[in-house]
Each structure stands twice: as structure tokens, then as C-alpha cells.
Design an enzyme around this catalytic site. Sequence first.
Site, mmCIF file in Angstrom:
data_model
loop_
_atom_site.group_PDB
_atom_site.id
_atom_site.type_symbol
_atom_site.label_atom_id
_atom_site.label_comp_id
_atom_site.label_asym_id
_atom_site.label_seq_id
_atom_site.Cartn_x
_atom_site.Cartn_y
_atom_site.Cartn_z
ATOM 1 N N LYS A 15 0.829 -1.210 0.000
ATOM 2 C CA LYS A 15 0.000 0.000 0.000
ATOM 3 C C LYS A 15 0.865 1.261 0.000
ATOM 4 C CE LYS A 15 -2.143 -1.057 3.892
ATOM 5 N NZ LYS A 15 -1.553 -2.364 4.268
ATOM 6 N N ARG A 65 -0.613 -8.631 13.557
ATOM 7 C CA ARG A 65 -1.109 -7.662 12.574
ATOM 8 C C ARG A 65 -1.996 -8.347 11.536
ATOM 9 N NH1 ARG A 65 4.508 -5.398 10.904
ATOM 10 N NH2 ARG A 65 3.470 -4.013 9.438
HETATM 11 P P1 AMP Z 1 0.884 0.645 9.080
HETATM 12 O O1 AMP Z 1 2.056 1.508 8.862
HETATM 13 O O2 AMP Z 1 -0.328 1.077 8.312
HETATM 14 O O3 AMP Z 1 1.178 -0.823 8.907
HETATM 15 O O4 AMP Z 1 0.481 0.824 10.628
HETATM 16 C C1 AMP Z 1 1.369 0.490 11.668
HETATM 17 C C2 AMP Z 1 0.610 0.326 12.973
HETATM 18 O O5 AMP Z 1 -0.032 1.560 13.315
HETATM 19 C C3 AMP Z 1 -0.525 -0.691 12.959
HETATM 20 O O6 AMP Z 1 -0.071 -2.019 13.197
HETATM 21 C C4 AMP Z 1 -1.403 -0.184 14.094
HETATM 22 O O7 AMP Z 1 -0.842 -0.467 15.356
HETATM 23 C C5 AMP Z 1 -1.315 1.330 13.893
HETATM 24 N N1 AMP Z 1 -2.335 1.840 12.930
HETATM 25 C C6 AMP Z 1 -2.107 2.424 11.732
HETATM 26 N N2 AMP Z 1 -3.252 2.773 11.134
HETATM 27 C C7 AMP Z 1 -4.247 2.389 11.977
HETATM 28 C C8 AMP Z 1 -5.664 2.449 11.916
HETATM 29 N N3 AMP Z 1 -6.308 2.977 10.860
HETATM 30 N N4 AMP Z 1 -6.361 1.955 12.974
HETATM 31 C C9 AMP Z 1 -5.741 1.436 14.047
HETATM 32 N N5 AMP Z 1 -4.411 1.310 14.165
HETATM 33 C C10 AMP Z 1 -3.651 1.793 13.135
#
Ligand code: AMP
Length: 214
Positions: free
Chosen positions: A13, A172
Site C-alpha cells: 500500500k 497484525r
Molecule cells: P501501518 O504503517 O499502516 O502498517 O500501521 C502500523 C501500525 O499503526 C498498525 O499495526 C497499528 O498499530 C497502527 N495503525 C495504523 N493505522 C491504523 C488504523 N487505521 N487503525 C488502528 N491502528 C492503526
Amino acid sequence: MNVILLGPPGAGKGTQARILVEGRAMVQLSTGDMLREARSSGTDMGRKVADVMDKGHLVTDGIVIGLIREKLISGTAPGGYIFDGFPRTLAQADALGTLMDEVGQSLDRVIEMQVDDAALVARITGRSTCAGCGEVYHDVTRPVPADGKCSNCGGTTFTRRTDDNADSLKTRLLAYYKQTSPLIGYYYAKGLLRGVDGLGEIADVAKEIGAILD
Ligand code: AMP
């Protein structure tokens, strides 16, 4: 065009969002990036979410909805927004709908990036990011150039995310299947969902996404 990139961790993404930003002057809204920034600048909220993030759980809806709300209300995006990693729950999806109404915008497409779980483990465990510009590299499929300089900005510092490890990835992935994957049906029912094969070469996936947006 306002689009959501939907898919499990490691689906690509962030990489595809960056390509859209460069090619179409769109604005990327990544809640993961916003939370990591809050952590590194040491805000109260950043400290509060650190442990939850490292373990691979989702932070509360209120926090991420607040972050997105702030960006939508204060910013402009003539080329449209790319929501990357948001929404991740049905409550977030409902809130996004309401927020878009509030700012007089609409959601145009939701792109589901389809990948299989075995590929995700390999992708996530080899991942690193340029500290200067956020360009994403991979030990096997896209190594840092031999001169040690980022091909995008020339930076020489590369970081690995603290949650890019096998234990956290399991949590995750579970969070994705339990809390986020219902959004596939949600947006299908709204007529917004399109799927792309996220396992292809980066440029091929970008082409597929481009065709959906054109
Ligand atoms: P990402 O970089 O999108 O993989 O996000 C890293 C971490 O941030 C995730 O594993 C969650 O702990 C938190 N996180 C990011 N976006 C969200 C969201 N929309 N809702 C809840 N937690 C989020």
C-alpha cells in the site's frame, strides 16, 4: 479522485501510494506514518500508542479518526487523497464517510490489494525504509543501491520498523482478518471496490491501479 488502498500489512500500500503521489499529485494520508511521527517526536499520544503498535494491535478508533479529521479539515488535495492504512475497522469506515460529507468530498474507489500470506512474511521481514524520504527497499527484491545511497533522495540512513518482525506480523495479520477484512464486503456493497493482484512487479501493480483510476 479519493481512494482507499486496502490490504494486509506488506501488500504494498505504501509503495503504491508513493507512486500515486508522484504521478498524480495526490496526497497520501497514512495513519501508520502519522502515528510513527507522533512516536518519534515524543508526543503524549505517541508514547501512548507505542506499545500497542510494536505488538501489532490496532490503536483506538478515536485516535486515528482524530488524525484523519485534522488532515481533511486543514488540508487541500487538488489531485485527491489516498487513504493508506485507514480505515481499518467498520467504525473508522463509517467515520470516514461522515468526514468526507463534512468536507464536501466523496470516496471514489477502494482498491483491494490481494496477496497471499506466505508472501507477506517474506516481504515484511526484509523491509527497510529511507529515513530521509520514506522510499521503501527490500533485502531481496529491491536492495538499497550498492553505493549505499537512496535512489530517490541520496540519503544514507535506512531504518527497519520495530513492528516488522514475525511475532508482531502474526498479530497484525490477525487484526487484518478480524477487524479490517469486513471492509471488503462493506465497500463492495457500496459499489466502490476494485481488486488488483498485489503480487506482481511494482510497476505492473501501479499500471493496474492507474487503469482503475482513469
Ligand atoms: P501501518 O504503517 O499502516 O502498517 O500501521 C502500523 C501500525 O499503526 C498498525 O499495526 C497499528 O498499530 C497502527 N495503525 C495504523 N493505522 C491504523 C488504523 N487505521 N487503525 C488502528 N491502528 C492503526
